[in-house]
Design a protein around this motif. Structure first.
Motif, mmCIF file in Angstrom:
data_model
loop_
_atom_site.group_PDB
_atom_site.id
_atom_site.type_symbol
_atom_site.label_atom_id
_atom_site.label_comp_id
_atom_site.label_asym_id
_atom_site.label_seq_id
_atom_site.Cartn_x
_atom_site.Cartn_y
_atom_site.Cartn_z
ATOM 1 N N GLY A 66 -52.332 53.217 42.260
ATOM 2 C CA GLY A 66 -52.529 54.567 41.754
ATOM 3 C C GLY A 66 -51.826 54.841 40.440
ATOM 4 N N ARG A 67 -50.902 53.957 40.053
ATOM 5 C CA ARG A 67 -50.171 54.133 38.793
ATOM 6 C C ARG A 67 -50.505 53.048 37.783
ATOM 7 N N PHE A 68 -50.745 51.824 38.263
ATOM 8 C CA PHE A 68 -51.033 50.696 37.388
ATOM 9 C C PHE A 68 -52.503 50.319 37.484
ATOM 10 N N THR A 69 -53.052 49.855 36.370
ATOM 11 C CA THR A 69 -54.433 49.389 36.335
ATOM 12 C C THR A 69 -54.505 48.066 35.586
ATOM 13 N N MET A 70 -55.081 47.077 36.244
ATOM 14 C CA MET A 70 -55.264 45.780 35.608
ATOM 15 C C MET A 70 -56.713 45.600 35.195
ATOM 16 N N SER A 71 -56.907 45.004 34.030
ATOM 17 C CA SER A 71 -58.259 44.754 33.552
ATOM 18 C C SER A 71 -58.268 43.452 32.753
ATOM 19 N N ARG A 72 -59.479 42.966 32.488
ATOM 20 C CA ARG A 72 -59.599 41.747 31.697
ATOM 21 C C ARG A 72 -60.716 41.909 30.671
ATOM 22 N N ASP A 73 -60.512 41.301 29.511
ATOM 23 C CA ASP A 73 -61.527 41.271 28.466
ATOM 24 C C ASP A 73 -61.804 39.795 28.200
ATOM 25 N N ASN A 74 -62.865 39.289 28.784
ATOM 26 C CA ASN A 74 -63.155 37.858 28.679
ATOM 27 C C ASN A 74 -63.496 37.445 27.249
ATOM 28 N N ALA A 75 -64.020 38.362 26.466
ATOM 29 C CA ALA A 75 -64.349 38.042 25.074
ATOM 30 C C ALA A 75 -63.086 37.792 24.255
ATOM 31 N N LYS A 76 -61.977 38.413 24.670
ATOM 32 C CA LYS A 76 -60.714 38.256 23.958
ATOM 33 C C LYS A 76 -59.736 37.354 24.693
ATOM 34 N N ASN A 77 -60.160 36.782 25.816
ATOM 35 C CA ASN A 77 -59.264 35.947 26.622
ATOM 36 C C ASN A 77 -57.954 36.672 26.935
ATOM 37 N N THR A 78 -58.061 37.910 27.310
ATOM 38 C CA THR A 78 -56.874 38.737 27.495
ATOM 39 C C THR A 78 -56.993 39.572 28.766
ATOM 40 N N VAL A 79 -55.864 39.696 29.457
ATOM 41 C CA VAL A 79 -55.773 40.653 30.555
ATOM 42 C C VAL A 79 -54.736 41.705 30.184
ATOM 43 N N TYR A 80 -54.894 42.854 30.795
ATOM 44 C CA TYR A 80 -54.026 43.985 30.489
ATOM 45 C C TYR A 80 -53.459 44.561 31.776
ATOM 46 N N LEU A 81 -52.320 45.201 31.638
ATOM 47 C CA LEU A 81 -51.750 45.974 32.730
ATOM 48 C C LEU A 81 -51.336 47.321 32.164
ATOM 49 N N GLN A 82 -52.125 48.329 32.463
ATOM 50 C CA GLN A 82 -51.796 49.692 32.054
ATOM 51 C C GLN A 82 -50.870 50.288 33.099
ATOM 52 N N MET A 83 -49.685 50.682 32.669
ATOM 53 C CA MET A 83 -48.680 51.203 33.593
ATOM 54 C C MET A 83 -48.392 52.659 33.249
ATOM 55 N N ASN A 84 -48.715 53.543 34.166
ATOM 56 C CA ASN A 84 -48.489 54.977 33.995
ATOM 57 C C ASN A 84 -47.464 55.467 35.009
ATOM 58 N N SER A 85 -46.926 56.628 34.754
ATOM 59 C CA SER A 85 -45.954 57.258 35.662
ATOM 60 C C SER A 85 -44.849 56.270 36.035
ATOM 61 N N LEU A 86 -44.304 55.634 35.043
ATOM 62 C CA LEU A 86 -43.306 54.599 35.288
ATOM 63 C C LEU A 86 -42.043 55.173 35.909
ATOM 64 N N LYS A 87 -41.436 54.371 36.781
ATOM 65 C CA LYS A 87 -40.230 54.752 37.483
ATOM 66 C C LYS A 87 -39.113 53.746 37.143
ATOM 67 N N PRO A 88 -37.861 54.163 37.279
ATOM 68 C CA PRO A 88 -36.767 53.209 37.020
ATOM 69 C C PRO A 88 -36.879 51.937 37.850
ATOM 70 N N GLU A 89 -37.415 52.044 39.056
ATOM 71 C CA GLU A 89 -37.559 50.851 39.895
ATOM 72 C C GLU A 89 -38.652 49.896 39.412
ATOM 73 N N ASP A 90 -39.400 50.287 38.397
ATOM 74 C CA ASP A 90 -40.365 49.367 37.789
ATOM 75 C C ASP A 90 -39.702 48.446 36.767
ATOM 76 N N THR A 91 -38.436 48.681 36.486
ATOM 77 C CA THR A 91 -37.715 47.852 35.532
ATOM 78 C C THR A 91 -37.654 46.410 36.007
ATOM 79 N N ALA A 92 -38.121 45.494 35.167
ATOM 80 C CA ALA A 92 -38.180 44.078 35.524
ATOM 81 C C ALA A 92 -38.723 43.289 34.338
ATOM 82 N N VAL A 93 -38.654 41.976 34.465
ATOM 83 C CA VAL A 93 -39.410 41.114 33.569
ATOM 84 C C VAL A 93 -40.788 40.917 34.190
ATOM 85 N N TYR A 94 -41.812 41.172 33.418
ATOM 86 C CA TYR A 94 -43.185 41.070 33.910
ATOM 87 C C TYR A 94 -43.801 39.762 33.409
ATOM 88 N N TYR A 95 -44.399 39.034 34.352
ATOM 89 C CA TYR A 95 -44.990 37.736 34.056
ATOM 90 C C TYR A 95 -46.494 37.751 34.317
#
Length: 125
Positions: A66-95
């Protein structure tokens, strides 16, 4: 062989948004299931979101649903992670992670053979 490069991390206040990107090398990007994991200090790496190679179905950890959305653009060989309503507990290294065709254990680190170097996300309260 696939090489993954994440970008888009940074410092944001609680309630803010960030968009992470993961650019993949290789000509068979469309055949890879992709995922985002994160690791906070002193904790194990955990699944955040995943997307299938065939129909771009997405899966999310309960903590980000409900807060994060993952998508992919195959033409750009790229995936995305849209992160909304971020909380302090989301603090991390993202891989970013990739697996050829993917499997049923999409939320397990052992499912993925290729990993990026990670990008730091820090959410201040």
């Amino acid at each position: 062989q696939v090489q993954l490069v994440e970008s888009g991390g940074g410092l944001v206040q609680a309630g803010g948004s960030l968009r992470l990107s993961c650019a993949a090398s290789g000509r068979t990007f469309t055949s890879y299931a992709m995922a985002w994991f994160r690791q906070a200090p002193g904790k194990e790496r955990e699944f955040v979101a995943g997307i299938t190679w065939s129909d771009s179905n997405t899966y999310y950890a309960d903590s980000v649903k409900g807060r994060f959305t993952m998508s992919r653009d195959n033409a750009k060989n790229t995936v995305y992670l849209q992160m909304n309503s971020l909380k302090p507990e989301d603090t991390a290294v993202y891989y970013c992670a990739a697996d050829f065709f993917g499997g049923s254990d999409y939320d397990k680190t052992y499912e993925y053979h290729y990993w990026g170097q990670g990008t730091q996300v820090t959410v201040s309260s």
